[in-house]
Write a protein that holds these residues in place. Structure first.
Motif, PDB file in Angstrom:
ATOM      1  N   ARG A  49    -103.395 -16.673   8.588  1.00  0.00           N
ATOM      2  CA  ARG A  49    -101.961 -16.884   9.179  1.00  0.00           C
ATOM      3  C   ARG A  49    -101.933 -16.300  10.471  1.00  0.00           C
ATOM      4  NH1 ARG A  49     -98.518 -16.060   3.647  1.00  0.00           N
ATOM      5  NH2 ARG A  49     -99.402 -17.478   2.636  1.00  0.00           N
ATOM      6  N   LEU A  50    -102.893 -15.605  10.970  1.00  0.00           N
ATOM      7  CA  LEU A  50    -102.794 -14.908  12.238  1.00  0.00           C
ATOM      8  C   LEU A  50    -103.651 -15.354  13.240  1.00  0.00           C
ATOM      9  CD1 LEU A  50    -103.897 -11.215  10.783  1.00  0.00           C
ATOM     10  CD2 LEU A  50    -101.652 -12.044  10.816  1.00  0.00           C
ATOM     11  N   ASP A  51    -102.828 -15.459  14.512  1.00  0.00           N
ATOM     12  CA  ASP A  51    -103.545 -15.955  15.814  1.00  0.00           C
ATOM     13  C   ASP A  51    -104.484 -14.966  16.232  1.00  0.00           C
ATOM     14  OD1 ASP A  51    -101.800 -14.132  17.185  1.00  0.00           O
ATOM     15  OD2 ASP A  51    -100.406 -15.683  17.714  1.00  0.00           O
ATOM     16  N   ARG A  52    -105.318 -15.098  17.344  1.00  0.00           N
ATOM     17  CA  ARG A  52    -106.223 -14.360  17.708  1.00  0.00           C
ATOM     18  C   ARG A  52    -105.564 -13.062  18.311  1.00  0.00           C
ATOM     19  NH1 ARG A  52    -111.396 -15.367  21.576  1.00  0.00           N
ATOM     20  NH2 ARG A  52    -111.932 -16.015  19.776  1.00  0.00           N
ATOM     21  N   LYS A  53    -104.363 -13.019  18.809  1.00  0.00           N
ATOM     22  CA  LYS A  53    -103.421 -11.880  19.429  1.00  0.00           C
ATOM     23  C   LYS A  53    -103.192 -10.874  18.104  1.00  0.00           C
ATOM     24  CE  LYS A  53     -99.663 -10.486  22.171  1.00  0.00           C
ATOM     25  NZ  LYS A  53     -98.368 -10.822  23.080  1.00  0.00           N
ATOM     26  N   GLU A  54    -102.824 -11.454  17.131  1.00  0.00           N
ATOM     27  CA  GLU A  54    -102.633 -10.671  15.929  1.00  0.00           C
ATOM     28  C   GLU A  54    -103.971 -10.021  15.342  1.00  0.00           C
ATOM     29  OE1 GLU A  54     -98.500 -12.814  14.248  1.00  0.00           O
ATOM     30  OE2 GLU A  54    -100.495 -13.748  14.080  1.00  0.00           O
ATOM     31  N   LEU A  55    -104.971 -11.025  15.316  1.00  0.00           N
ATOM     32  CA  LEU A  55    -106.136 -10.266  14.744  1.00  0.00           C
ATOM     33  C   LEU A  55    -106.728  -9.228  15.608  1.00  0.00           C
ATOM     34  CD1 LEU A  55    -108.030 -13.858  14.017  1.00  0.00           C
ATOM     35  CD2 LEU A  55    -107.403 -12.257  12.411  1.00  0.00           C
ATOM     36  N   LYS A  56    -106.666  -9.245  16.840  1.00  0.00           N
ATOM     37  CA  LYS A  56    -107.147  -8.066  17.795  1.00  0.00           C
ATOM     38  C   LYS A  56    -106.450  -6.899  17.369  1.00  0.00           C
ATOM     39  CE  LYS A  56    -109.087 -10.818  21.571  1.00  0.00           C
ATOM     40  NZ  LYS A  56    -109.093 -10.953  22.957  1.00  0.00           N
ATOM     41  N   LYS A  57    -105.078  -6.822  16.695  1.00  0.00           N
ATOM     42  CA  LYS A  57    -104.394  -5.825  16.604  1.00  0.00           C
ATOM     43  C   LYS A  57    -104.966  -4.926  15.029  1.00  0.00           C
ATOM     44  CE  LYS A  57    -100.155  -7.431  18.471  1.00  0.00           C
ATOM     45  NZ  LYS A  57     -98.641  -7.602  18.195  1.00  0.00           N
ATOM     46  N   LEU A  58    -105.757  -5.653  14.419  1.00  0.00           N
ATOM     47  CA  LEU A  58    -106.503  -5.093  13.285  1.00  0.00           C
ATOM     48  C   LEU A  58    -107.570  -4.405  13.450  1.00  0.00           C
ATOM     49  CD1 LEU A  58    -106.337  -8.416  11.077  1.00  0.00           C
ATOM     50  CD2 LEU A  58    -104.514  -6.613  11.149  1.00  0.00           C
TER      51      LEU A  58
END
Length: 228
Positions: A49-58
């Motif tokens: 459910r996460l886009d690339r921008k959100e994934l990079k915050k992990l």
């Protein structure tokens, strides 16, 4: 068995390297299709459910993404994760060892390389690349290192680097029976997370290869390892 080069402490303080060495392993029993489908389902539930921008915050994805960005590159494991989650890439591999490593890498998102221990001449040394070094990549092509990148060497030469990947000489093959896995961790990734990743990798290998025995499972940190 392993040392940090003396310049690493100054230029990359906080770097960690995780190693898993196992003997009597076998590549003969890869996961069944239904097992890989189950793991892909887990990845989709975790990241889908996460886009690339959100994934990079992990964490640890963001740590690797920042490291690669310094050199003008993007984190390849993130691209692989997106491809698997979107159904564009399978979890098939040339051997069970490579398959298990890939699955474990996607599970933790920690950059991991595998080597045939019989092809290595210890000790290993982690050092900063100058950009002048070259080696045969796992694809068979000659590559040059990138200045400032981290590279792992044995007594013969470079066996991997973060930006260029593992070498051809020590690649895992169908006949590999003693294996070394290495995990690069730039500053900001917790030691316990790396160890847990290696323990999961170890467990998965033993499940597919019951005769396998562990010779080393350890995380090395720049601040507490003698320098070469």
């Amino acid at each position: 068995m392993f040392q940090f080069d003396k310049n690493i402490e100054n230029s990359n303080s906080g770097v960690k390297m995780g190693f898993l060495i196992m003997s009597r392993v076998s590549s003969a029993n890869p996961y069944k299709e239904e097992e890989t489908a189950e793991f892909i389902s887990v990845l989709r539930n975790k990241f889908g459910r996460l886009d690339r921008k959100e994934l990079k915050k992990l964490n640890p994805i963001g740590t690797y993404a920042a490291y690669y960005k310094k050199f003008g590159y993007s984190y390849p494991v993130l691209a692989q994760l997106e491809s698997v989650v979107q159904g564009k890439k399978s979890l098939d591999a040339e051997s069970a060892l490579l398959q298990v490593m890939f699955i474990s890498e996607l599970d933790s998102m920690l950059l991991t390389a595998g080597h045939d221990l019989a092809e290595l001449q210890l000790p290993l040394l982690l050092k900063s690349a100058t950009g002048a070094e070259s080696y045969q990549s796992i694809s068979g092509k000659e590559v040059k290192t990138v200045n400032g990148d981290l590279m792992l060497c044995d007594s013969i030469g470079t066996i991997s680097s973060i930006l260029r990947g593992p070498d051809y000489r020590s690649r895992i093959t169908a006949s590999t029976s003693d294996v070394l896995f290495s995990t690069y961790a730039p500053p900001g990734i917790d030691e316990s997370y790396i160890k847990a990743h290696l323990e999961k990798l170890e467990s998965r290998i033993k499940a597919l290869s019951p005769s396998a025995t562990t010779k080393l499972l350890q995380v090395f940190i720049t601040s507490n390892i003698p320098t070469g």
